[in-house]
Write a protein that holds these residues in place. Structure first.
Motif, PDB file in Angstrom:
ATOM      1  N   VAL A 131       0.858  -1.445  -0.038  1.00 41.85           N
ATOM      2  CA  VAL A 131       0.145   0.161   0.050  1.00 41.85           C
ATOM      3  C   VAL A 131       0.844   1.363  -0.110  1.00 41.85           C
ATOM      4  CG1 VAL A 131      -1.602   1.131   0.817  1.00 41.85           C
ATOM      5  CG2 VAL A 131      -1.362  -1.069   1.363  1.00 41.85           C
ATOM      6  N   PRO A 132       1.115   1.452  -1.579  1.00 40.24           N
ATOM      7  CA  PRO A 132       1.884   3.523  -1.181  1.00 40.24           C
ATOM      8  C   PRO A 132       0.656   4.383  -0.047  1.00 40.24           C
ATOM      9  CG  PRO A 132       1.666   2.450  -3.270  1.00 40.24           C
ATOM     10  CD  PRO A 132       0.756   1.418  -2.537  1.00 40.24           C
ATOM     11  N   THR A 133       1.935   4.706   0.550  1.00 40.99           N
ATOM     12  CA  THR A 133       1.533   4.996   1.900  1.00 40.99           C
ATOM     13  C   THR A 133       2.366   7.010   1.662  1.00 40.99           C
ATOM     14  OG1 THR A 133       1.047   3.523   3.061  1.00 40.99           O
ATOM     15  CG2 THR A 133       1.305   5.617   4.348  1.00 40.99           C
ATOM     16  N   PRO A 134       1.421   8.123   1.732  1.00 43.83           N
ATOM     17  CA  PRO A 134      -0.070   8.241   2.439  1.00 43.83           C
ATOM     18  C   PRO A 134      -1.258   7.079   1.702  1.00 43.83           C
ATOM     19  CG  PRO A 134       1.122  10.220   2.558  1.00 43.83           C
ATOM     20  CD  PRO A 134       1.448   9.632   1.507  1.00 43.83           C
ATOM     21  N   PHE A 135      -1.714   6.436   1.911  1.00 50.88           N
ATOM     22  CA  PHE A 135      -2.922   6.431   1.389  1.00 50.88           C
ATOM     23  C   PHE A 135      -4.542   6.599   1.962  1.00 50.88           C
ATOM     24  CE2 PHE A 135      -1.806   4.263   5.362  1.00 50.88           C
ATOM     25  CZ  PHE A 135      -3.153   4.394   6.152  1.00 50.88           C
ATOM     26  N   TRP A 136      -5.527   6.743   1.026  1.00 49.49           N
ATOM     27  CA  TRP A 136      -6.322   6.917   1.521  1.00 49.49           C
ATOM     28  C   TRP A 136      -7.417   5.440   1.684  1.00 49.49           C
ATOM     29  CZ3 TRP A 136     -11.193   4.432  -1.054  1.00 49.49           C
ATOM     30  CH2 TRP A 136     -12.244   5.079  -0.801  1.00 49.49           C
ATOM     31  N   THR A 137      -7.825   6.333   3.670  1.00 49.09           N
ATOM     32  CA  THR A 137      -8.133   5.879   4.790  1.00 49.09           C
ATOM     33  C   THR A 137      -8.914   4.589   5.097  1.00 49.09           C
ATOM     34  OG1 THR A 137      -9.561   6.075   7.279  1.00 49.09           O
ATOM     35  CG2 THR A 137     -10.414   6.646   5.003  1.00 49.09           C
ATOM     36  N   THR A 138      -9.410   3.950   3.491  1.00 52.59           N
ATOM     37  CA  THR A 138     -10.181   3.179   3.373  1.00 52.59           C
ATOM     38  C   THR A 138      -9.744   2.072   3.148  1.00 52.59           C
ATOM     39  OG1 THR A 138     -13.224   4.026   2.956  1.00 52.59           O
ATOM     40  CG2 THR A 138     -12.189   1.998   2.142  1.00 52.59           C
ATOM     41  N   ASN A 156       7.406  10.635   1.597  1.00 57.74           N
ATOM     42  CA  ASN A 156       6.720  11.784   1.955  1.00 57.74           C
ATOM     43  C   ASN A 156       6.530  12.758   1.546  1.00 57.74           C
ATOM     44  OD1 ASN A 156      10.163  12.251   1.059  1.00 57.74           O
ATOM     45  ND2 ASN A 156      10.093  12.031   3.700  1.00 57.74           N
ATOM     46  N   GLU A 157       6.858  14.074   1.659  1.00 54.25           N
ATOM     47  CA  GLU A 157       6.673  15.662   0.853  1.00 54.25           C
ATOM     48  C   GLU A 157       8.226  15.572  -0.164  1.00 54.25           C
ATOM     49  OE1 GLU A 157       8.531  16.566   4.455  1.00 54.25           O
ATOM     50  OE2 GLU A 157       7.065  15.277   3.686  1.00 54.25           O
ATOM     51  N   ASP A 158       9.102  14.911   0.447  1.00 55.64           N
ATOM     52  CA  ASP A 158      10.017  15.196  -0.432  1.00 55.64           C
ATOM     53  C   ASP A 158      10.536  14.276  -1.934  1.00 55.64           C
ATOM     54  OD1 ASP A 158      11.472  16.724   1.423  1.00 55.64           O
ATOM     55  OD2 ASP A 158      12.065  15.171   2.665  1.00 55.64           O
ATOM     56  N   ALA A 159       9.747  13.381  -1.334  1.00 55.90           N
ATOM     57  CA  ALA A 159       9.802  12.298  -3.454  1.00 55.90           C
ATOM     58  C   ALA A 159       7.859  13.050  -3.600  1.00 55.90           C
ATOM     59  CB  ALA A 159       9.885  10.355  -2.310  1.00 55.90           C
ATOM     60  N   GLY A 160       7.910  13.894  -3.310  1.00 56.69           N
ATOM     61  CA  GLY A 160       6.603  14.308  -4.315  1.00 56.69           C
ATOM     62  C   GLY A 160       5.537  13.442  -3.660  1.00 56.69           C
ATOM     63  N   THR A 188      -3.155  13.147  -1.820  1.00 56.48           N
ATOM     64  CA  THR A 188      -1.325  13.504  -1.846  1.00 56.48           C
ATOM     65  C   THR A 188      -1.773  14.428  -3.321  1.00 56.48           C
ATOM     66  OG1 THR A 188       0.012  11.614  -3.445  1.00 56.48           O
ATOM     67  CG2 THR A 188      -0.265  11.933  -0.995  1.00 56.48           C
ATOM     68  N   GLY A 189      -2.448  14.157  -4.718  1.00 53.44           N
ATOM     69  CA  GLY A 189      -3.024  14.268  -5.486  1.00 53.44           C
ATOM     70  C   GLY A 189      -1.750  13.628  -6.099  1.00 53.44           C
ATOM     71  N   ALA A 190      -0.489  13.122  -5.834  1.00 51.81           N
ATOM     72  CA  ALA A 190       1.022  12.720  -7.193  1.00 51.81           C
ATOM     73  C   ALA A 190       0.111  12.271  -7.607  1.00 51.81           C
ATOM     74  CB  ALA A 190       1.646  12.118  -5.258  1.00 51.81           C
ATOM     75  N   VAL A 191       0.708  12.303  -8.851  1.00 51.63           N
ATOM     76  CA  VAL A 191       0.647  11.838 -10.031  1.00 51.63           C
ATOM     77  C   VAL A 191       1.859  11.182 -10.492  1.00 51.63           C
ATOM     78  CG1 VAL A 191       0.045  11.824 -12.814  1.00 51.63           C
ATOM     79  CG2 VAL A 191      -1.371  13.102 -11.024  1.00 51.63           C
ATOM     80  N   TYR A 192       1.646  10.000 -10.933  1.00 50.95           N
ATOM     81  CA  TYR A 192       2.956   8.563 -11.963  1.00 50.95           C
ATOM     82  C   TYR A 192       3.404   9.583 -13.059  1.00 50.95           C
ATOM     83  CZ  TYR A 192       2.964   6.212  -7.511  1.00 50.95           C
ATOM     84  OH  TYR A 192       3.427   6.203  -5.477  1.00 50.95           O
ATOM     85  N   GLU A 329       3.164  20.654  -4.871  1.00 49.71           N
ATOM     86  CA  GLU A 329       2.600  21.305  -5.651  1.00 49.71           C
ATOM     87  C   GLU A 329       1.813  18.971  -6.691  1.00 49.71           C
ATOM     88  OE1 GLU A 329       1.661  22.741 -10.177  1.00 49.71           O
ATOM     89  OE2 GLU A 329       2.943  22.243 -10.033  1.00 49.71           O
ATOM     90  N   PRO A 330       0.660  19.470  -6.235  1.00 45.84           N
ATOM     91  CA  PRO A 330      -0.480  18.498  -6.015  1.00 45.84           C
ATOM     92  C   PRO A 330      -0.615  18.031  -8.133  1.00 45.84           C
ATOM     93  CG  PRO A 330      -2.249  19.910  -5.273  1.00 45.84           C
ATOM     94  CD  PRO A 330      -0.564  20.501  -5.183  1.00 45.84           C
ATOM     95  N   LEU A 331      -0.660  17.021  -8.749  1.00 40.35           N
ATOM     96  CA  LEU A 331      -1.012  17.113 -10.130  1.00 40.35           C
ATOM     97  C   LEU A 331      -2.205  16.595 -10.249  1.00 40.35           C
ATOM     98  CD1 LEU A 331       2.470  17.058 -11.142  1.00 40.35           C
ATOM     99  CD2 LEU A 331       1.698  18.839 -11.102  1.00 40.35           C
ATOM    100  N   GLY A 332      -2.697  16.062  -9.608  1.00 39.88           N
ATOM    101  CA  GLY A 332      -4.178  15.892  -9.721  1.00 39.88           C
ATOM    102  C   GLY A 332      -4.968  15.695  -8.834  1.00 39.88           C
ATOM    103  N   ALA A 333      -6.192  14.635  -9.166  1.00 42.90           N
ATOM    104  CA  ALA A 333      -7.802  14.686  -8.065  1.00 42.90           C
ATOM    105  C   ALA A 333      -7.802  16.415  -7.418  1.00 42.90           C
ATOM    106  CB  ALA A 333      -7.375  14.129  -7.240  1.00 42.90           C
ATOM    107  N   PHE A 334      -7.879  16.329  -6.285  1.00 40.96           N
ATOM    108  CA  PHE A 334      -8.414  17.795  -5.544  1.00 40.96           C
ATOM    109  C   PHE A 334      -8.342  18.220  -4.468  1.00 40.96           C
ATOM    110  CE2 PHE A 334     -12.700  15.986  -6.844  1.00 40.96           C
ATOM    111  CZ  PHE A 334     -13.051  15.114  -5.683  1.00 40.96           C
ATOM    112  N   TYR A 335      -6.918  17.059  -4.143  1.00 41.20           N
ATOM    113  CA  TYR A 335      -6.698  17.195  -2.517  1.00 41.20           C
ATOM    114  C   TYR A 335      -4.620  18.010  -2.971  1.00 41.20           C
ATOM    115  CZ  TYR A 335      -9.799  13.847  -2.469  1.00 41.20           C
ATOM    116  OH  TYR A 335     -11.490  12.901  -2.734  1.00 41.20           O
ATOM    117  N   ALA A 336      -4.668  18.910  -1.757  1.00 37.57           N
ATOM    118  CA  ALA A 336      -2.706  19.818  -1.491  1.00 37.57           C
ATOM    119  C   ALA A 336      -3.348  18.483  -0.043  1.00 37.57           C
ATOM    120  CB  ALA A 336      -3.118  20.228  -0.730  1.00 37.57           C
ATOM    121  N   TYR A 337      -2.268  18.449   0.319  1.00 35.99           N
ATOM    122  CA  TYR A 337      -1.458  17.406   1.524  1.00 35.99           C
ATOM    123  C   TYR A 337      -0.229  17.816   1.996  1.00 35.99           C
ATOM    124  CZ  TYR A 337      -1.346  13.246   4.177  1.00 35.99           C
ATOM    125  OH  TYR A 337      -1.121  12.215   4.762  1.00 35.99           O
ATOM    126  N   PRO A 338      -0.149  19.135   2.638  1.00 38.81           N
ATOM    127  CA  PRO A 338       0.962  19.682   2.900  1.00 38.81           C
ATOM    128  C   PRO A 338       1.002  19.464   4.377  1.00 38.81           C
ATOM    129  CG  PRO A 338      -0.937  21.443   4.144  1.00 38.81           C
ATOM    130  CD  PRO A 338      -1.677  20.952   2.787  1.00 38.81           C
TER     131      PRO A 338
END
Length: 409
Positions: A131-138, A156-160, A188-192, A329-338
């Motif tokens: 499970v890549p983390t951070p993960f959706w809670t469900t 973490n944030e250093d790895a985007g 996180t809004g991260a996009v591979y 900077e999130p590149l997808g979805a509609f979440y910011a994860y500071p």
């Protein structure tokens, strides 16, 4: 009063399996925010991942017409209306460039049921899921309910917030059966990148792993980011890949509860058997609404995405202006994860804040803004803010947070 030594030991009132499930943190925050607003408090909620737009009118009208047709007042196939399954197959080929037959699709009560059905069908007790983390809670709760073991792989944030194949390989054991893959990511809004998607798919294929890929945010990417289905990138995964999707995010239909899973025919048949005993068919009216949505063009989707993109840029700029806050900077979805690690350990209005859960509580109590703490998605030290709310509320809410955190000392 004498006791009967032969009396049976009383059973617990709640089973261990269900008693160990954590409440959905995102829904809990959203419910609290709505309750406070109903009580007259000027709360601004960044909790739920729910577009603020109404469902497009043409979809609503199709549902209203369906409600008047007696044929939709009856049971229909547990796996979904045949015409909807055919439309989902066509939509998947259009948007993901992946081909499924209608018989390889199961229509579910939202994406959550699709995820649970998939894990329940694939996992035996003790099977591990990366499970890549951070993960959706469900995700981890669904895995545990199905008897599996979620194995967190942290970026973490250093790895985007992007995990690497090297990390996945380090976490793989003889019990690893499934890779959970999510891009764009909630929370996180991260996009591979396409290259990263292909690399992960090839790695999973090489080791004979199953892949469950959640593609619900496929249309919500920004800038130069590109959505690529892992099954399109690595077609040889076809016999060990389950795709989960739905209409909730793309068409502003969260309350309609229509999702689906697509995959190998034997897996889909088994998941359909499960659903036949759990819930039977999804509401026919909602299925007709979903049929209209996936069969139509994407013009309404493009309008919503433009609004999300504008809000995305605003929220990232405002959050990064706060000392101690770092928002990639999130590149997808509609979440910011500071990351709010720079704020922790400080005192805010008389309260020493040591965790992001404590910080979220202070933000709600002091300035009436609801955010979800990082503990809901993995480690402490982060907040998730959905920017799927009106521009004015977004600016006002983050301004309140800015003003509060200036006082941190």
């Amino acid at each position: 009063m004498s006791t009967d030594a032969t009396a049976p030991t009383p059973f617990p009132r709640i089973s261990h399996r269900i008693g160990s499930i954590a409440e959905s943190a995102t829904l809990a925050v959203d419910a609290k925010a709505k309750a406070l607003k109903a009580a007259g408090r000027p709360v601004i909620g960044f909790g739920a991942g729910e577009p603020d737009f109404p469902t497009p009118d043409y979809i609503v009208e199709a549902a209203a017409a369906a409600a008047r047709q007696p044929k939709y007042h009856r049971y229909t196939p547990a796996g979904g209306l045949p015409e909807l399954k055919a439309a989902i197959a066509a939509k998947t080929q259009r948007d993901s460039k992946v081909r499924f037959e209608p018989g390889q699709i199961l229509v579910t009560n939202g994406g959550k049921q699709a995820i649970y059905n998939a894990f329940a069908t694939l996992l035996d007790p003790g099977d591990e899921v990366l499970v890549p983390t951070p993960f959706w809670t469900t995700y981890p709760e669904s895995i545990r309910l199905a008897g599996g073991v979620p194995v967190e792989v942290l970026a973490n944030e250093d790895a985007g917030y992007l995990v690497t194949v090297a990390q996945l390989e380090a976490a793989r054991t003889p019990r690893t059966k499934v890779l959970l893959f999510v891009s764009p990511s909630n929370p996180t809004g991260a996009v591979y990148s396409p290259a990263q998607v292909a690399e992960m798919g090839r790695w999973a294929d090489e080791h004979g792993l199953w892949v469950l890929t959640d593609e619900i945010y496929e249309h919500l990417v920004y800038g130069d980011a590109e959505f690529v289905s892992i099954l399109h990138a690595v077609p040889s995964l076809a016999d060990r890949c389950v795709v989960v999707n739905g209409v909730a995010k793309t068409y502003a239909m969260t309350g309609w509860r229509v999702g689906w899973l697509a995959g190998p025919a034997d897996v889909v048949k088994a998941a359909t058997n499960l659903q036949s005993h759990a819930t039977s068919n999804v509401s026919n009216v909602a299925q007709v609404a979903a049929l209209t949505a996936v069969s139509g063009d994407l013009s309404a989707v493009h309008e919503m995405r433009a609004a999300f993109d504008r809000r995305r840029q605003t929220i990232v700029k405002m959050l990064n202006e706060i000392e101690g806050v770092d928002c990639p900077e999130p590149l997808g979805a509609f979440y910011a994860y500071p990351s709010v690690k720079g704020v922790l350990g400080k005192e805010i209005r008389g309260t020493l804040v040591s965790t992001s859960a404590e910080l979220a509580a202070v933000i709600l109590d002091e300035v009436e803004v609801a955010v979800v703490p990082g503990e809901a998605f993995g480690p402490s030290g982060y907040l998730r803010l959905s920017y799927a709310l009106g521009d004015d509320d977004l600016a006002e809410g983050v301004s309140r947070i800015q003003a509060l955190l200036v006082e941190a000392k």
